[in-house]
Structures are given as structure tokens and as C-alpha cells.
Design an enzyme around this catalytic site. Structure first.
Site, mmCIF file in Angstrom:
data_model
loop_
_atom_site.group_PDB
_atom_site.id
_atom_site.type_symbol
_atom_site.label_atom_id
_atom_site.label_comp_id
_atom_site.label_asym_id
_atom_site.label_seq_id
_atom_site.Cartn_x
_atom_site.Cartn_y
_atom_site.Cartn_z
ATOM 1 C CD GLN A 111 -3.224 0.583 0.488
ATOM 2 O OE1 GLN A 111 -3.655 -0.546 0.608
ATOM 3 N NE2 GLN A 111 -3.788 1.485 -0.292
ATOM 4 C CE LYS A 126 -5.376 -3.778 3.143
ATOM 5 N NZ LYS A 126 -5.704 -3.315 1.787
ATOM 6 C CG ASP A 166 -8.537 -5.482 1.834
ATOM 7 O OD1 ASP A 166 -8.004 -4.929 0.866
ATOM 8 O OD2 ASP A 166 -8.294 -6.678 2.123
HETATM 9 P P1 NDP Z 1 -14.430 -8.771 -1.108
HETATM 10 O O1 NDP Z 1 -14.492 -9.286 0.264
HETATM 11 O O2 NDP Z 1 -15.491 -7.844 -1.588
HETATM 12 O O3 NDP Z 1 -14.350 -9.978 -2.154
HETATM 13 C C1 NDP Z 1 -13.330 -10.910 -2.094
HETATM 14 C C2 NDP Z 1 -13.611 -12.001 -3.100
HETATM 15 O O4 NDP Z 1 -12.477 -12.871 -3.160
HETATM 16 C C3 NDP Z 1 -14.795 -12.872 -2.723
HETATM 17 O O5 NDP Z 1 -15.398 -13.380 -3.872
HETATM 18 C C4 NDP Z 1 -14.125 -13.990 -1.919
HETATM 19 O O6 NDP Z 1 -14.853 -15.208 -1.889
HETATM 20 C C5 NDP Z 1 -12.843 -14.179 -2.687
HETATM 21 N N1 NDP Z 1 -11.791 -14.674 -1.771
HETATM 22 C C6 NDP Z 1 -11.408 -14.124 -0.593
HETATM 23 N N2 NDP Z 1 -10.457 -14.883 -0.014
HETATM 24 C C7 NDP Z 1 -10.254 -15.909 -0.833
HETATM 25 C C8 NDP Z 1 -9.405 -17.032 -0.808
HETATM 26 N N3 NDP Z 1 -8.555 -17.260 0.241
HETATM 27 N N4 NDP Z 1 -9.437 -17.900 -1.855
HETATM 28 C C9 NDP Z 1 -10.273 -17.666 -2.902
HETATM 29 N N5 NDP Z 1 -11.108 -16.617 -2.975
HETATM 30 C C10 NDP Z 1 -11.101 -15.774 -1.965
HETATM 31 O O7 NDP Z 1 -12.981 -8.079 -1.235
HETATM 32 P P2 NDP Z 1 -12.482 -7.012 -2.303
HETATM 33 O O8 NDP Z 1 -13.113 -7.252 -3.618
HETATM 34 O O9 NDP Z 1 -12.596 -5.684 -1.677
HETATM 35 O O10 NDP Z 1 -10.916 -7.335 -2.368
HETATM 36 C C11 NDP Z 1 -10.378 -8.311 -3.264
HETATM 37 C C12 NDP Z 1 -8.885 -8.067 -3.431
HETATM 38 O O11 NDP Z 1 -8.661 -6.739 -3.944
HETATM 39 C C13 NDP Z 1 -8.048 -8.153 -2.154
HETATM 40 O O12 NDP Z 1 -6.764 -8.632 -2.468
HETATM 41 C C14 NDP Z 1 -7.940 -6.685 -1.715
HETATM 42 O O13 NDP Z 1 -6.818 -6.453 -0.892
HETATM 43 C C15 NDP Z 1 -7.774 -6.036 -3.086
HETATM 44 N N6 NDP Z 1 -8.092 -4.621 -3.139
HETATM 45 C C16 NDP Z 1 -9.323 -4.154 -2.761
HETATM 46 C C17 NDP Z 1 -9.608 -2.819 -2.873
HETATM 47 C C18 NDP Z 1 -10.967 -2.282 -2.578
HETATM 48 O O14 NDP Z 1 -11.210 -1.107 -2.907
HETATM 49 N N7 NDP Z 1 -11.899 -3.048 -2.035
HETATM 50 C C19 NDP Z 1 -8.589 -1.845 -3.290
HETATM 51 C C20 NDP Z 1 -7.357 -2.456 -3.755
HETATM 52 C C21 NDP Z 1 -7.127 -3.782 -3.633
HETATM 53 P P3 NDP Z 1 -15.650 -15.653 -0.566
HETATM 54 O O15 NDP Z 1 -16.845 -14.759 -0.513
HETATM 55 O O16 NDP Z 1 -15.964 -17.069 -0.816
HETATM 56 O O17 NDP Z 1 -14.727 -15.445 0.595
#
Ligand code: NDP
Length: 445
Positions: A111, A126, A166
Site C-alpha cells: 500500500q 493496513k 478490503d
Molecule cells: P471482497 O471481500 O469484496 O471480495 C473478495 C472475493 O475474493 C470474494 O469473492 C471472496 O470469496 C474471494 N476470496 C477471498 N479470499 C479468498 C481465498 N482465500 N481464496 C479464494 N477466494 C477468496 O474483497 P475485495 O473485492 O474488496 O478485495 C479483493 C482483493 O482486492 C483483495 O486482495 C484486496 O486487498 C484487493 N483490493 C481491494 C480494494 C478495494 O477497494 N476493495 C482496493 C485495492 C485492492 P468468498 O466470498 O468465498 O470469501
């Protein structure tokens, strides 16, 4: 590799052996910046790399909360205030059972460089907890968020540390945490981003990371005279980042043929129906396995195999290390032309090397997913100015920021990397140079 860089890396590998994700992120960054260190021998005297590889502060605390059966539960939580050379600590809060302090250190280091790349005055941080929001009632999530904030509030502030969402933390959780901060401090200030629109949130913040990912990927595709038009796209995850990336790339003419969650993935050759997926994921908080209920597509158990679905462009948008060498080989075999990271560090180092060696364009998360924190930076400005910009204004600014990030990454890759299309090295260097200059100017503290 520069001997000073090598020494810092060797020491770090010994000292942080119990934090493999942090070592992985640090190794990639340190290896990339070696040619910059060659040109700046003064950095060694100032112990700049040792400073950068150590968070300024970590707050570690317990979170007691009461479940719906009246039983007290205890979770662990941390806030890593990593680096404030450029501005107040800024970075999301993650709720997931896999969260450890090492996970948060890796995310906070990433970050720090990402925030520098945006060109906005934001330091890096974070936070998170091993709390698992899946299957919890709204009331349980609220009690957990309030208890977490009862401890964390004293370390936050609109000019000190400004968290956001996140994994596992969306508008609902941000609302509960912000509400508790306001109660405890008796102050309505922009101490969180990702807030609801009715209480200081920014237009387009939910969409920003996914849209920004699409804009940066579009800029990268342009370098080989390609675009999203008529491309098959595979996107892992079905959370905030994945869903809005899917929406934007579809608007840009692509067909999103597969998406996933942590249990499995769906393939819909006619294109994922996003209204239905949003209803399932955002309203019903259901599993993606229910997607075929409306007669669309097919569900497959096991999220890893999503990379075997043939596509032109792959966007890993779920979590760290989800795209391994096996996945990268399947993508290359099926003719992928670009991989762009929506998640943080989703591609393993050997997979990155394999993709690059096979001529696949690769955009690292710290550049490609910087749209979220960029609009968070705009949300902070709107809060302190007490005004609200329109969707259209934010979208134009986001588009410009992503173009500028790509240009600075491209410039650094052309200047320093052996391969001018090595955007991994370019992003690490472009972010590092800004942080390093600010640290040196402030006495490398
Ligand atoms: P969400 O919680 O909205 O969604 C996460 C998604 O990834 C869900 O579909 C989840 O499935 C899946 N997931 C989580 N953990 C795992 C795992 N161990 N194995 C497989 N699938 C997994 O999170 P975000 O969309 O906000 O974040 C996703 C990524 O983007 C992260 O790496 C985050 O750090 C990064 N990010 C997010 C930002 C934001 O603005 N939100 C900004 C920049 C980066 P399930 O529901 O089954 O757990």
C-alpha cells in the site's frame, strides 16, 4: 544484485521468517529497486532500506464481542501504520480468518508504494482481524465492528490514519466503524473512506478499484494496439473489485466468461449476468454456486481451476497467491495476452516470471488496483472541503490518475528494467523513488 540490497534482504529473511507473505512482497520490491540503489550510495548510510522494511508502528489488540447466543467471543486485530513519509497512513481493513500480522505487514508495504504511485499525499497502512464475517448476523457484525473501534479509535484521525474497506469489509462494516468512531470522539470528520453516500462517502468509491483496474489495463493493452473489445475475460472473485471490474470491461466491449468465490467458479459463455450476480453477492450474501439457479452458465467446485477457462485477458481479483505457476501455464497454453492484478499480490513470483517470459503483458496490483485508494484520496479532499463531486467528475479524475500511473510505471520500466515492458519492476521503482526521496528529505526516519 546490489550488495546493500542483498544484505537487507538476507537480514529480513532471517528476522521475518514467520511472515512469508511479507518476505515475498519485500523480496520482489527489493530486487526491483536494486538499480536505483546503485545510483544512490547515500541511501545505505541513511539505512533507508532497513527503515522502509520496518513499519513505523503496529497496534495489536483483542476484540471481545458477544454473539447472538449471548456468548463472548475473542478475535485478534492489528493496525499496521507502515509509512507516513508522503501523508497520513491510508489503507483498508480486512476481516478474514486467514489474517495475521504478517499478512497486514505485506499489504501495508504494498500500500505504501501504491499510494505513492497515485501522486496523492497518502502514506501507507493496513489493518484487519481474523474475524470471519461469513454466516454472522448483521447484529453480530455491528457488535464486532463497534468493539474493534472501541480500541482502534484512539490511533485514527483525518490527518493521522484513515482506513477503508478490503476483503470482508464493505459499506456495512465501514458504516458501523465510522458510527462508533463518531460516538467516541464526538466529531464528524473524514476518518474513514468508503462511507455511505449520505454521510460523506464519495460517488464511485465502490466502483473505483474495478473501474481503475479496467482503465489501467486498457492503457497497457493500447501499447500493443489491443483493447477490451471482443475479448474473453476471466475474473477471479465476486466481491467488490471483481464485480465492478466485470461491469467496466463489459462496457468496454469484452465478454466476462467466468467468475468465482472461494468455493468454486461459474462459466457463462454468453457473458456473466451482472445484475443477477450483484443480487446474489451484495443483497443475498450468497455463494456463487447459486448462479445457475436462473438457468445461466455452469458451476464448478474448486476456485483454482478458473484459470483453465480459455480467455484473452485474466484479472485475478480475489486474494494473494491465488494464481500459481500451474494457473499461469494454463493461461499461456490457452493464448492469454494480458494479466492484470485487481487483488494485492494474487500472482506468485514464479507465475509472474512465467507469464513475462511468455510475452504476456503483466500489470502488478500496486499499479493496477490503485483506483480504489485514489478515489479514497478524493473522498478525503471532499470531506475536508465539505463538498461532493459528481460521478462524472470522479470518473474523469479516476481515468486521468490511472493513465498517469501507467505512464510513470512505463517510464520507470523503460529507464531501469532489462525489459521495457516489465511493469512489475516499473511499478516498484516508480513508487519506491517517491517514498525514498520523501524519507531522505525528512531525515530518513
Ligand atoms: P471482497 O471481500 O469484496 O471480495 C473478495 C472475493 O475474493 C470474494 O469473492 C471472496 O470469496 C474471494 N476470496 C477471498 N479470499 C479468498 C481465498 N482465500 N481464496 C479464494 N477466494 C477468496 O474483497 P475485495 O473485492 O474488496 O478485495 C479483493 C482483493 O482486492 C483483495 O486482495 C484486496 O486487498 C484487493 N483490493 C481491494 C480494494 C478495494 O477497494 N476493495 C482496493 C485495492 C485492492 P468468498 O466470498 O468465498 O470469501
Amino acid at each position: 544484485m546490489n550488495p546493500y540490497v542483498q544484505k537487507v534482504l538476507t537480514d529480513l529473511e532471517k528476522r521475518c521468517q514467520h511472515e512469508p507473505e511479507f518476505i515475498q512482497a519485500a523480496r520482489l520490491i527489493l530486487t526491483s529497486v536494486s538499480p536505483v540503489i546503485d545510483k544512490h550510495p547515500e541511501y545505505e548510510k541513511a539505512a533507508l532500506l532497513e527503515s522502509l522494511m520496518e513499519p513505523e508502528r503496529i497496534i495489536s489488540f483483542r476484540v471481545p464481542w458477544i454473539d447472538d447466543q449471548g456468548k463472548t467471543q475473542i478475535n485478534r486485530a492489528w493496525r499496521v501504520q507502515y509509512n507516513s513519509a508522503i501523508g497520513p497512513y491510508k489503507g483498508g481493513i480486512r476481516f478474514h480468518p486467514s489474517v495475521t500480522m504478517g499478512t497486514l505487514k505485506f499489504l501495508a508495504l504494498e500500500q505504501t508504494l501504491k499510494n505513492a504511485l497515485t501522486g496523492l499525499p497518502l502514506g501507507g497502512g493496513k489493518g484487519g482481524s481474523d474475524f470471519n464475517p461469513h454466516g454472522k448476523s448483521d447484529a453480530e457484525v455491528m457488535r464486532f465492528c463497534q468493539s474493534l473501534m472501541n480500541e482502534l479509535y484512539r490511533y485514527l484521525g483525518e490527518d493521522t490514519d484513515v482506513p477503508a474497506g478490503d476483503i470482508g469489509v464493505g459499506a456495512r462494516e465501514v458504516g458501523y466503524m465510522f458510527g462508533q468512531y463518531k460516538r467516541l470522539k464526538n466529531k464528524f470528520v473524514g476518518v474513514f473512506t468508503g462511507k455511505g453516500l449520505s454521510f460523506g462517502g464519495s460517488n464511485m468509491r465502490p466502483e473505483a478499484t474495478g473501474f481503475g483496474l479496467s482503465y489501467l489495463t486498457q492503457a497497457m493493452l493500447k501499447t500493443i494496439n489491443q483493447s477490451f473489445n471482443d475479448k474473453r475475460v476471466v475474473i477471479s472473485g465476486s466481491g467488490n473489485v471483481a464485480i465492478y471490474a466485470a461491469q467496466k470491461v463489459a462496457e468496454l466491449g469484452a465478454t466476462v466468461v467466468a467468475m468465482s468465490d472461494s468455493d468454486g467458479y461459474v462459466v457463462d459463455e454468453e457473458g456473466i449476468k451482472l445484475d443477477w450476480l450483484k443480487d446474489l453477492k451484495f443483497s443475498q450474501r450468497a455463494r456463487i454456486s447459486r448462479y445457475p439457479e436462473m438457468g445461466y452458465g455452469q458451476y464448478f467446485e474448486g476456485c483454482q481451476n478458473i484459470w483453465t477457462v480459455p480467455c484473452d485477458i485474466a484479472l485475478p481479483c480475489a486474494t494473494q497467491n491465488e494464481l500459481s505457476l500451474v494457473g499461469a501455464k494454463a493461461l499461456v497454453q490457452n493464448g492469454v495476452i494480458a494479466v492484470s492484478e485487481g487483488a494485492n499480490m494474487p500472482t506468485t513470483p514464479d507465475a509472474i516470471t512465467y507469464l513475462q517470459q511468455n510475452g504476456v503483458l503483466f500489470a502488478p496490483g500496486k499499479a493496477a488496483n490503485a483506483g480504489g485508494v485514489s478515489v479514497s484520496g478524493l473522498e478525503m479532499s471532499q470531506n475536508s472541503l465539505r463538498l461532493s463531486w459528481s460521478r462524472e467528475e470522479i470518473d474523469i479524475r479516476l481515468h486521468d490518475i490511472m493513465q498517469n500511473i501507467f505512464k510513470s510505471v512505463q517510464h520507470a520500466a523503460q529507464t531501469y528494467a532489462a525489459d521495457p515492458k516489465d511493469y512489475e519492476t516499473g511499478a516498484n521503482i516508480a513508487g519506491f523513488v517517491k517514498v525514498a526521496e520523501a524519507m531522505m528529505a525528512q531525515g530518513a526516519v
